[in-house]
Each structure stands twice: as C-alpha cells, then as structure tokens.
Design an enzyme around this catalytic site. Structure first.
Site, PDB file in Angstrom:
ATOM      1  N   CYS A  82       0.831  -1.200   0.000  1.00  0.00           N
ATOM      2  CA  CYS A  82       0.000   0.000   0.000  1.00  0.00           C
ATOM      3  C   CYS A  82       0.873   1.261   0.000  1.00  0.00           C
ATOM      4  CB  CYS A  82      -0.983  -0.045   1.172  1.00  0.00           C
ATOM      5  SG  CYS A  82      -2.307   1.201   1.048  1.00  0.00           S
ATOM      6  N   HIS A 192      -3.701  -5.055  -0.452  1.00  0.00           N
ATOM      7  CA  HIS A 192      -3.317  -5.568   0.858  1.00  0.00           C
ATOM      8  C   HIS A 192      -3.349  -7.101   0.839  1.00  0.00           C
ATOM      9  CE1 HIS A 192      -3.412  -1.824   3.298  1.00  0.00           C
ATOM     10  NE2 HIS A 192      -4.220  -1.417   2.337  1.00  0.00           N
ATOM     11  N   GLU A 194      -2.474  -9.092   3.119  1.00  0.00           N
ATOM     12  CA  GLU A 194      -2.887  -9.590   4.440  1.00  0.00           C
ATOM     13  C   GLU A 194      -4.398  -9.574   4.624  1.00  0.00           C
ATOM     14  OE1 GLU A 194      -2.753  -5.151   5.086  1.00  0.00           O
ATOM     15  OE2 GLU A 194      -1.670  -6.619   3.861  1.00  0.00           O
TER      16      GLU A 194
END
Length: 212
Positions: A82, A192, A194
C-alpha cells in the site's frame, strides 16, 4: 536473529500484516520493529503503511528509519504494501512530497472526472474493496496465484512507474493502473495481501520463500 522484519513507523495497525505473515512463515521469527538495527539484521523486510503520504514520510524520518529502508531495498528480499509501495517512488501528488526515490516514477490520484465504470455508473474514490489483479508476466511471488485473482484495495492514489518494465500487475478501476511492481529483490503492491484471503496468503508465503 529476526527472519522477517515488519517496519513500524507509526502509520497504521500492523497486527493484521504480522498475523498473516506468521501464519505462512512456518516457525520463522517475525518481528514488528521501529529499530533500524533490527531491520538491518533481518533476512527479509516488509514495508507496509496506511494514511497520507506526507505523514508517512515525516514519521519515517522522525524515527530514523530512512537509511534502514533504503539499505534493505537494495540488499534483501523486500515487500512493500500500500503506502509502502508508494513511498518507494520519487514523488507523490499527495501533499506534493518527495518519496524515497528507490524506483523512478510518480504517485498520482484517481481523476474523479474519469471514474466511470463500463456500464456508465460513477466509481467512488477511494477505490475500496476487491478487484482483479492481472499479472504482467511470471514472477516468483505470483506462483500458484491465478491470473486475474481478486485482492483487497483501499486507496485514492496509485503509482505511475517511469519504466514500463517495473509493472508486475495492473488493475482496472476507471483507468488501468499499476497495482504491483517488481525489480530485482523488490516486490511491492498497492493491494493488501494480508486482507486478501487465500490469494494474499499465497503471495506472502511466496515472499517468505523468495530468493532473488
């Protein structure tokens, strides 16, 4: 010794990044750290972030982490996420601030006037939610990930690399933009991983095993 250092410069909750990496790291030592010495000693480095670019650059310098990030980006497997991707570039339109200048190019904002979907409906900024990521070509971090897999995004700005060869993937949202970049030991993504379920965990697992 830390196997994976996640750089903490005070911008964003890093818990989800750390938990996702620990999940795929198979017993390797994962450390969230603001200590430049720990970053330098780590085998590989993750550089996440969220918030406004001027604040991120200010906090990075305030914590004395700039040199450690520059060195890591030149020396070891390095993953930007990001804002951590955007900070690698030379300049950002967000606040008109210089970035780290590791990669050539700019960070630009989505043009509200052009944010129209194929069906004519207006697209909102920030770009928030799941979208397809189309790979520019083979890369070890794409191993086992289907081309066009969906990843999770939250952003109003995106990178515009000066060199076409830096683009590792693109995504369409009103415009076609670069959603991942790669060069040598660096891989960085606007999305992202994650927060991106199985595809994101696979990318993180590939990073843990990547030997550029």
């Amino acid at each position: 010794m830390t196997d994976v250092a996640i750089i903490d410069y005070g911008m964003g909750n890093l818990r989800s990044v750390a938990k996702a990496i620990e999940h795929v790291a198979e017993g390797r030592a994962v450390t969230v750290t603001a200590d430049p010495a720990v970053v330098r000693a780590a085998g590989r480095v993750v550089f996440p972030g969220q918030g406004a670019m001027p604040d991120c650059m200010r906090e990075l310098d305030a914590r004395g982490l700039r040199r450690a990030v520059l060195d890591a980006a030149h020396e070891k497997p390095f993953l930007g996420i990001c804002i951590g991707q955007q900070m690698l570039f030379a300049h950002s339109a967000e606040g008109d601030v210089p970035g780290l200048g590791i990669l050539p190019g700019e960070v630009v904002r989505f043009d509200d006037a052009r944010m129209v979907a194929a069906d004519g409906s207006r697209l909102k900024v920030p770009h928030m939610g799941w979208n397809e990521v189309w790979q520019a070509g083979p890369h070890p971090l794409w191993e086992g990930i289907e081309d066009g897999a969906r990843f999770y995004f939250v952003h109003s700005y995106y990178v515009a690399p000066q060199e076409a060869g830096l683009t590792a993937a693109h995504t369409d949202y009103g415009v076609r933009f670069t959603s991942a970049v790669a060069r040598a030991n660096i891989f960085a993504a606007q999305f992202h991983p994650e927060k991106s379920a199985a595809a994101g965990l696979r990318l993180l697992s590939n990073f843990i095993r990547w030997a550029p």
